[in-house]
Design an enzyme around this catalytic site. Structure first.
Site, PDB file in Angstrom:
ATOM      1  N   LYS A  17     -15.660   0.148   3.953  1.00 14.95           N
ATOM      2  CA  LYS A  17     -14.788   1.184   3.284  1.00 14.95           C
ATOM      3  C   LYS A  17     -15.773   2.211   2.952  1.00 14.95           C
ATOM      4  CE  LYS A  17     -11.113  -0.935   4.028  1.00 14.95           C
ATOM      5  NZ  LYS A  17     -10.008  -1.178   3.025  1.00 14.95           N
ATOM      6  N   THR A  42       0.707  -1.142   0.013  1.00 12.57           N
ATOM      7  CA  THR A  42      -0.126   0.009  -0.239  1.00 12.57           C
ATOM      8  C   THR A  42       0.914   1.242  -0.073  1.00 12.57           C
ATOM      9  OG1 THR A  42      -1.401   1.287   1.359  1.00 12.57           O
ATOM     10  CG2 THR A  42      -0.147  -0.171   2.513  1.00 12.57           C
ATOM     11  N   ASP A  43       0.341   2.380  -0.255  1.00 18.04           N
ATOM     12  CA  ASP A  43       0.927   3.683  -0.400  1.00 18.04           C
ATOM     13  C   ASP A  43       0.883   4.243   1.073  1.00 18.04           C
ATOM     14  OD1 ASP A  43      -1.624   4.331  -0.210  1.00 18.04           O
ATOM     15  OD2 ASP A  43      -1.703   5.639  -1.763  1.00 18.04           O
ATOM     16  N   GLU A  44       0.269   3.479   2.023  1.00 16.68           N
ATOM     17  CA  GLU A  44       0.294   4.118   3.330  1.00 16.68           C
ATOM     18  C   GLU A  44       1.494   4.078   3.984  1.00 16.68           C
ATOM     19  OE1 GLU A  44      -3.348   3.862   5.830  1.00 16.68           O
ATOM     20  OE2 GLU A  44      -4.413   3.159   3.908  1.00 16.68           O
ATOM     21  N   TYR A  63     -15.312  11.832   8.026  1.00 18.07           N
ATOM     22  CA  TYR A  63     -14.282  12.130   9.202  1.00 18.07           C
ATOM     23  C   TYR A  63     -13.589  13.659   8.910  1.00 18.07           C
ATOM     24  CZ  TYR A  63     -13.184   7.274  10.419  1.00 18.07           C
ATOM     25  OH  TYR A  63     -13.581   5.871  11.027  1.00 18.07           O
ATOM     26  N   TYR A  90      -1.876  -0.304  11.027  1.00 15.38           N
ATOM     27  CA  TYR A  90      -1.982  -1.059   9.712  1.00 15.38           C
ATOM     28  C   TYR A  90      -0.646  -0.660   8.818  1.00 15.38           C
ATOM     29  CZ  TYR A  90      -3.316  -1.166   4.848  1.00 15.38           C
ATOM     30  OH  TYR A  90      -3.135  -1.638   3.372  1.00 15.38           O
ATOM     31  N   LYS A  99       2.282  -3.149   7.529  1.00 14.56           N
ATOM     32  CA  LYS A  99       2.449  -3.340   6.085  1.00 14.56           C
ATOM     33  C   LYS A  99       3.843  -3.001   5.705  1.00 14.56           C
ATOM     34  CE  LYS A  99       0.307  -4.490   2.827  1.00 14.56           C
ATOM     35  NZ  LYS A  99       0.169  -5.958   2.314  1.00 14.56           N
TER      36      LYS A  99
END
Length: 352
Positions: A197, A132-134, A215, A158, A162
């Site tokens: 999601k 993931t880009d996170e 949010y 999370y 990753k």
């Protein structure tokens, strides 16, 4: 034959379905079937000899090793992961177990299997780790997008888990020579996504007349990638990617969460108009989650330059297709949200 993990989840199941549209090479689909794993998504493949399902925990080293020995795959595509940031905040242990320990277990089993292959099969083998880009952290509005050389700065349990799995994948290439490929993708959307999601939740709540929670002030920006485009990128990396390399996969499609919800409301209004008012009236702003990253953006020029991949869907076409799919597949959504699909799994697979 491919050995694919997490193939009953959102991205993995889309990959399996897309694969068999143009390819008869079998897939061994390994999934533990946690809450987000739904074999109902793959119901069209029931009885198809090309699709071999194994309900297996990727942290079970003996079971994973047995799968390699039995099926002798030419490649691994490793999708399996806990992926919901909110869940990682409330229960980080499961993320460390699946994402770090599970990836280690897969890498170690693959290494032992790969080292025993004949020379030509060893050279052709691939382990594709989907991430993931996170892992790169958060961007300010004026910052350039994430590239493959952006330093890691994960901000949630999370993304930290990753990041740990990415480092293990890199280490297995550099230490053992295992031909690992890594992809880091942006936010996926499309058919068969679990309704926790943003996009499927917004569609489901809008149709049910429930609040549409956003949010903070809704200004958090993500790069949105249609899942079919992501699957196409994975196929290209698997076929032609260079071992040891990282490829960022993005949609060139930065949008704020509020803009995404507005578009979804407008698409729904055009297709299923409300008797009074609009779906935008249901938007509700809620307290932001802890450590919420402000912006993600992917620089996907490397995969385009080296492998010729570029997303086919635009913001407008991809989201329209997604809304149309959910409107046409309300039974699937209802089954997922009620848990009925879990009963279906037990009925159809408990004796296998």
């Amino acid at each position: 034959m491919l050995l694919l993990t997490g193939g009953a989840g959102f991205i993995g199941a889309n990959f399996v379905l897309d694969w068999f549209k143009s390819n008869d090479e079998p897939i061994v689909n390994v999934d533990k079937l946690t809450y987000a794993g739904n074999l109902g998504t793959l119901r069209s493949l029931q009885g198809d000899a090309r699709h071999i399902f194994s309900r297996t925990d990727i942290c079970d080293a003996a079971a994973v090793q047995a799968l390699f020995e039995q099926h002798k795959p030419r490649a691994v595509v490793h999708f399996a992961a806990e992926s919901h940031v909110d869940r990682s905040i409330h229960g980080p242990g499961a993320f460390v177990q699946t994402n770090v320990v599970g990836t280690f277990t897969m890498l170690e089993a693959a290494r032992q299997y790969w080292q025993g292959l004949p020379d030509d099969e060893r050279r052709a083998f691939r382990f594709l780790h989907v991430s993931t880009d996170e892992v790169y952290g958060s961007l300010e509005p004026a910052d350039p997008p994430f590239s493959e050389t952006t330093p890691y700065q994960p901000n949630s349990p999370y993304s930290a888990s990753k990041a740990g799995s990415d480092h293990l994948a890199r280490a297995y290439f550099h230490t053992y020579g295992l031909p690992v490929l890594t992809t880091n993708c942006s936010n996926n959307y499309g058919p068969y996504q679990f309704p926790e999601k943003l996009i499927p939740l917004t569609i489901a709540n809008a149709l049910a007349g429930k609040p549409l929670p956003i949010y903070g002030d809704g200004s958090n920006v993500r790069d949105w990638l249609y899942v079919g485009d992501h699957c196409a990128a994975i196929r290209e990396v698997l076929a032609r990617g260079k071992p040891g390399e990282v490829y960022n996969v993005g949609g060139w499609n930065e949008q704020s969460n509020l803009d995404v919800v507005h578009l979804l409301c407008d698409l729904l209004q055009a297709r299923r108009p409300k008797a009074q008012g609009s779906y935008r009236d249901q938007i509700t702003f809620v307290t932001d989650r802890p450590g919420h990253d402000r912006r993600y953006a992917i620089d996907a020029r490397k995969i385009e330059r080296e492998l010729g991949w570029r997303p086919a869907q635009t913001f407008q076409t991809g989201f329209a297709a997604t809304v149309d799919w959910y409107l046409a597949n309300q039974e699937w959504v209802a089954d997922v949200m009620s848990g009925d699909y879990l009963k279906w799994v037990e009925t159809n697979y408990q004796e296998r």
